[in-house]
Design a protein around this motif. Structure first.
Motif, PDB file in Angstrom:
ATOM      1  N   ILE A 188       0.657  -1.538  -0.005  1.00 18.63           N
ATOM      2  CA  ILE A 188      -0.264  -0.145   0.423  1.00 18.63           C
ATOM      3  C   ILE A 188       0.701   1.043   0.216  1.00 18.63           C
ATOM      4  N   HIS A 189       2.189   1.138   0.395  1.00 23.44           N
ATOM      5  CA  HIS A 189       2.474   2.996   0.690  1.00 23.44           C
ATOM      6  C   HIS A 189       3.974   2.401  -1.125  1.00 23.44           C
ATOM      7  N   THR A 190       4.206   1.258  -1.611  1.00 20.19           N
ATOM      8  CA  THR A 190       5.285   1.401  -2.050  1.00 20.19           C
ATOM      9  C   THR A 190       4.663   2.547  -3.172  1.00 20.19           C
ATOM     10  N   LYS A 191       6.116   3.483  -3.751  1.00 25.15           N
ATOM     11  CA  LYS A 191       5.870   4.163  -4.470  1.00 25.15           C
ATOM     12  C   LYS A 191       5.338   4.230  -6.152  1.00 25.15           C
ATOM     13  N   ASP A 192       5.703   2.909  -6.297  1.00 29.63           N
ATOM     14  CA  ASP A 192       4.694   2.485  -8.049  1.00 29.63           C
ATOM     15  C   ASP A 192       3.209   1.998  -7.455  1.00 29.63           C
ATOM     16  N   PHE A 193       2.699   1.723  -8.899  1.00 28.29           N
ATOM     17  CA  PHE A 193       1.224   1.653  -8.861  1.00 28.29           C
ATOM     18  C   PHE A 193       1.247  -0.626  -8.648  1.00 28.29           C
ATOM     19  N   ASP A 194       2.072  -0.686  -8.950  1.00 29.15           N
ATOM     20  CA  ASP A 194       2.040  -2.435  -8.234  1.00 29.15           C
ATOM     21  C   ASP A 194       1.055  -2.711  -6.610  1.00 29.15           C
ATOM     22  N   PHE A 195       0.951  -4.384  -7.611  1.00 32.06           N
ATOM     23  CA  PHE A 195      -0.180  -4.908  -6.066  1.00 32.06           C
ATOM     24  C   PHE A 195       0.470  -6.345  -6.340  1.00 32.06           C
ATOM     25  N   SER A 196       0.189  -6.586  -4.969  1.00 30.82           N
ATOM     26  CA  SER A 196      -0.004  -7.800  -4.614  1.00 30.82           C
ATOM     27  C   SER A 196      -0.718  -8.382  -3.120  1.00 30.82           C
ATOM     28  N   PHE A 197      -1.703  -9.268  -3.857  1.00 28.71           N
ATOM     29  CA  PHE A 197      -2.454 -10.181  -3.209  1.00 28.71           C
ATOM     30  C   PHE A 197      -1.810 -11.346  -2.775  1.00 28.71           C
ATOM     31  N   SER A 198      -1.333 -12.434  -3.204  1.00 25.48           N
ATOM     32  CA  SER A 198      -1.109 -13.649  -2.630  1.00 25.48           C
ATOM     33  C   SER A 198      -0.597 -13.277  -1.015  1.00 25.48           C
ATOM     34  N   GLY A 199      -0.016 -12.739   0.048  1.00 25.82           N
ATOM     35  CA  GLY A 199       0.203 -12.561   1.043  1.00 25.82           C
ATOM     36  C   GLY A 199      -1.215 -12.401   2.021  1.00 25.82           C
ATOM     37  N   LEU A 200      -1.733 -11.815   1.569  1.00 26.33           N
ATOM     38  CA  LEU A 200      -3.375 -11.444   1.971  1.00 26.33           C
ATOM     39  C   LEU A 200      -3.385 -12.837   2.223  1.00 26.33           C
ATOM     40  N   LYS A 201      -3.793 -13.717   0.790  1.00 21.49           N
ATOM     41  CA  LYS A 201      -4.548 -14.845   1.416  1.00 21.49           C
ATOM     42  C   LYS A 201      -3.499 -15.199   2.234  1.00 21.49           C
ATOM     43  N   THR A 202      -2.067 -15.804   2.128  1.00 20.81           N
ATOM     44  CA  THR A 202      -1.597 -16.375   2.560  1.00 20.81           C
ATOM     45  C   THR A 202      -1.497 -15.855   4.594  1.00 20.81           C
ATOM     46  N   ALA A 203      -2.228 -14.381   4.954  1.00 18.03           N
ATOM     47  CA  ALA A 203      -2.137 -14.326   6.015  1.00 18.03           C
ATOM     48  C   ALA A 203      -3.571 -14.694   6.929  1.00 18.03           C
ATOM     49  N   VAL A 204      -4.194 -15.183   6.133  1.00 19.61           N
ATOM     50  CA  VAL A 204      -5.920 -15.551   5.773  1.00 19.61           C
ATOM     51  C   VAL A 204      -5.524 -16.915   6.265  1.00 19.61           C
ATOM     52  N   ILE A 205      -5.016 -17.578   5.378  1.00 17.68           N
ATOM     53  CA  ILE A 205      -4.759 -19.371   6.353  1.00 17.68           C
ATOM     54  C   ILE A 205      -4.159 -18.904   7.499  1.00 17.68           C
ATOM     55  N   ASN A 206      -2.913 -18.297   7.465  1.00 18.02           N
ATOM     56  CA  ASN A 206      -2.795 -18.725   9.089  1.00 18.02           C
ATOM     57  C   ASN A 206      -3.491 -17.676  10.342  1.00 18.02           C
ATOM     58  N   LEU A 207      -4.393 -16.931  10.181  1.00 17.04           N
ATOM     59  CA  LEU A 207      -5.576 -16.435  10.948  1.00 17.04           C
ATOM     60  C   LEU A 207      -6.248 -17.741  11.159  1.00 17.04           C
ATOM     61  N   THR A 208      -6.719 -19.002   9.984  1.00 16.87           N
ATOM     62  CA  THR A 208      -7.740 -19.681  10.463  1.00 16.87           C
ATOM     63  C   THR A 208      -7.252 -20.919  10.795  1.00 16.87           C
ATOM     64  N   LYS A 209      -5.635 -21.258  10.593  1.00 16.96           N
ATOM     65  CA  LYS A 209      -4.952 -21.764  11.287  1.00 16.96           C
ATOM     66  C   LYS A 209      -4.780 -21.676  13.053  1.00 16.96           C
ATOM     67  N   LYS A 210      -4.912 -20.449  13.567  1.00 15.89           N
ATOM     68  CA  LYS A 210      -4.936 -19.797  14.894  1.00 15.89           C
ATOM     69  C   LYS A 210      -5.761 -19.924  15.374  1.00 15.89           C
ATOM     70  N   LEU A 211      -6.717 -19.237  14.710  1.00 17.30           N
ATOM     71  CA  LEU A 211      -7.780 -19.751  15.155  1.00 17.30           C
ATOM     72  C   LEU A 211      -8.783 -20.762  15.604  1.00 17.30           C
ATOM     73  N   LYS A 212      -8.510 -21.861  15.155  1.00 15.42           N
ATOM     74  CA  LYS A 212      -8.891 -23.301  15.033  1.00 15.42           C
ATOM     75  C   LYS A 212     -10.299 -23.333  13.345  1.00 15.42           C
ATOM     76  N   ASN A 213     -11.188 -24.907  13.464  1.00 18.12           N
ATOM     77  CA  ASN A 213     -12.264 -24.612  13.026  1.00 18.12           C
ATOM     78  C   ASN A 213     -13.215 -24.554  13.534  1.00 18.12           C
ATOM     79  N   GLN A 214     -13.778 -24.131  14.645  1.00 23.08           N
ATOM     80  CA  GLN A 214     -15.001 -23.554  15.625  1.00 23.08           C
ATOM     81  C   GLN A 214     -15.182 -22.144  15.485  1.00 23.08           C
ATOM     82  N   GLU A 215     -13.858 -22.000  15.962  1.00 22.25           N
ATOM     83  CA  GLU A 215     -13.368 -20.044  16.197  1.00 22.25           C
ATOM     84  C   GLU A 215     -13.653 -19.197  14.493  1.00 22.25           C
TER      85      GLU A 215
END
Ligand code: KG4
Ligand code: ZN
Length: 369
Positions: free
Chosen positions: A239-266
């Motif tokens: 979001i803060h880089t000066k160019d006009f590029d994007f990257s969304f794969s890290g966001l998907k990884t962050a959601v994977i990690n979050l769901t692992k941390k929260l476990k199924n029920q949560e």
């Protein structure tokens, strides 16, 4: 000038007739999304087979919907239900067809059909770049609204299932690429995180519907941005880089990690909250970079396009951020953001460069410019 547009780049089979690039006379879309729900994503072979089945009825329907056309049977010289191969269409001036980018099997269905019709009807044919064309949804007339075409120069944000592209548009067909995604597209991020959360396909509308069930409850919200109010903290990649590029794969990884941390029920309990947090992260990045580009290039308009532009949060946040700035924002109605053939026909009117039908070829890897 009336142009028949044909679009088959992904899982839709679409045909439309548009007058002078702005007036929609007919708009028919057949989607095979239901078939892909079972597999959680598109299987190209399945999509193409479905398109082979649908293409002729869809075109016939688009021509039939255009009531003023007055199709007639060349042998019997009287009006009858259209049979596109034996009828003449004196009111159609040209055919426009998406040549890419997209799935090769799908593109071939539209391209070969369009070529055949151009040959049989003896009409000019215009090859169309699907990504540039998405932006022309902003030139189409809307019901109950006085029509005014967008002013140039414009910043265009094309956000679809396979692409996230920022372009500077100095005039019709005058595109300068500013940036794009380095990995996953914004729509792909919606689709993949929806799949992770078991929300189904296509993911964008599914995430948006789930997110709508979540309300931010923060009693100390005054002066704090909407994004800061989320308890779940997700990254805003680049979001803060000066160019006009994007990257969304890290966001998907962050959601994977979050769901692992929260476990199924949560995860199950907080699904709407996670969906809202993902949507917010994607929207924040798209909005920030688009607005920055508009400032840098001192444009007169911002044009949103592509399936993700149907997202309510993105539409609202962009409109809010523009406020009373000196440029205006154009966002097509949600139905015209997702794939259809109206903007294919519209693009061909404003960029009218017909070629011989022998020279038209599907081009799956075509870039926006
Ligand atoms: O432009 P499009 O219909 O097809 C391509 O050319 O790819 O875009 C499809 C993408 C999908 O990823 C879908 O999940 C996303 O647009 N999409 C949305 C919404 N509606 C469709 N994403 C977020 N919010 C929506 N309401
Ligand atoms: Zn598209």
């Amino acid at each position: 000038m009336r142009i028949l547009g044909i679009e088959t780049s992904c899982d839709e089979t679409a045909a439309a007739v548009v007058e002078d690039g702005v007036r929609i006379l007919s708009n028919v879309v057949a989607s095979s999304a239901e078939l892909h729900q079972k597999t959680g994503g598109i299987i190209p072979e399945v999509a193409a087979r479905e398109q082979v089945r649908c293409i002729i009825p869809v075109i016939e329907e688009a021509l039939k919907d255009t009531k003023i056309l007055g199709y007639y049977d060349t042998k019997k010289k009287k009006k009858k239900s259209p049979n596109i191969l034996v009828s003449q269409y004196p009111s159609i001036d040209a055919i426009a067809v998406t040549i890419g980018p997209g799935l090769i099997g799908s593109l071939l269905v539209g391209v070969e059909t369009a070529k055949t019709l151009a040959y049989v009807w003896q009409k000019p044919i215009v090859p169309v770049n699907h990504l540039q064309a998405h932006l022309y949804a902003n030139w189409l007339e809307r019901k109950h609204t006085k029509h005014k075409v967008p002013d140039f120069p414009a910043i265009g944000l094309v956000v679809s299932g396979g692409h996230t592209e920022l372009v500077l548009m100095k005039g019709h067909g005058k595109f300068q690429w500013l940036g794009g995604t380095r990995d996953d597209a914004a729509g792909e991020c919606f689709d993949k995180t929806a799949r992770l959360l078991g929300l189904g396909y296509p993911g964008g509308p599914a995430i948006a519907a789930s997110a709508a069930k979540f309300e931010i409850r923060n009693s100390h919200s005054e002066g704090i941005s909407r994004s800061e109010q989320f308890e779940i903290k997700l990254p805003r990649p680049m979001i803060h880089t000066k160019d006009f590029d994007f990257s969304f794969s890290g966001l998907k990884t962050a959601v994977i990690n979050l769901t692992k941390k929260l476990k199924n029920q949560e995860t199950e309990k907080r699904k709407a909250e996670i969906a809202a947090a993902v949507q917010q992260a994607i929207v924040d990045v798209l909005a920030e970079k688009t607005l920055r580009a508009a400032e840098k290039y001192q444009v007169k308009s911002i044009l949103l396009a592509g399936g993700v532009a149907a997202n309510k949060q993105l539409r609202e946040q962009m409109r809010e951020a523009i406020g009373d700035k000196r440029y205006e924002i154009r966002i097509p109605p949600p139905k015209l953001c997702t794939d259809n053939a109206t903007y294919i026909a519209g693009y061909a009117y404003f960029n009218y460069q017909p070629v011989s039908w022998q020279k038209i070829q599907a081009s799956p890897g075509l870039r926006i410019c």
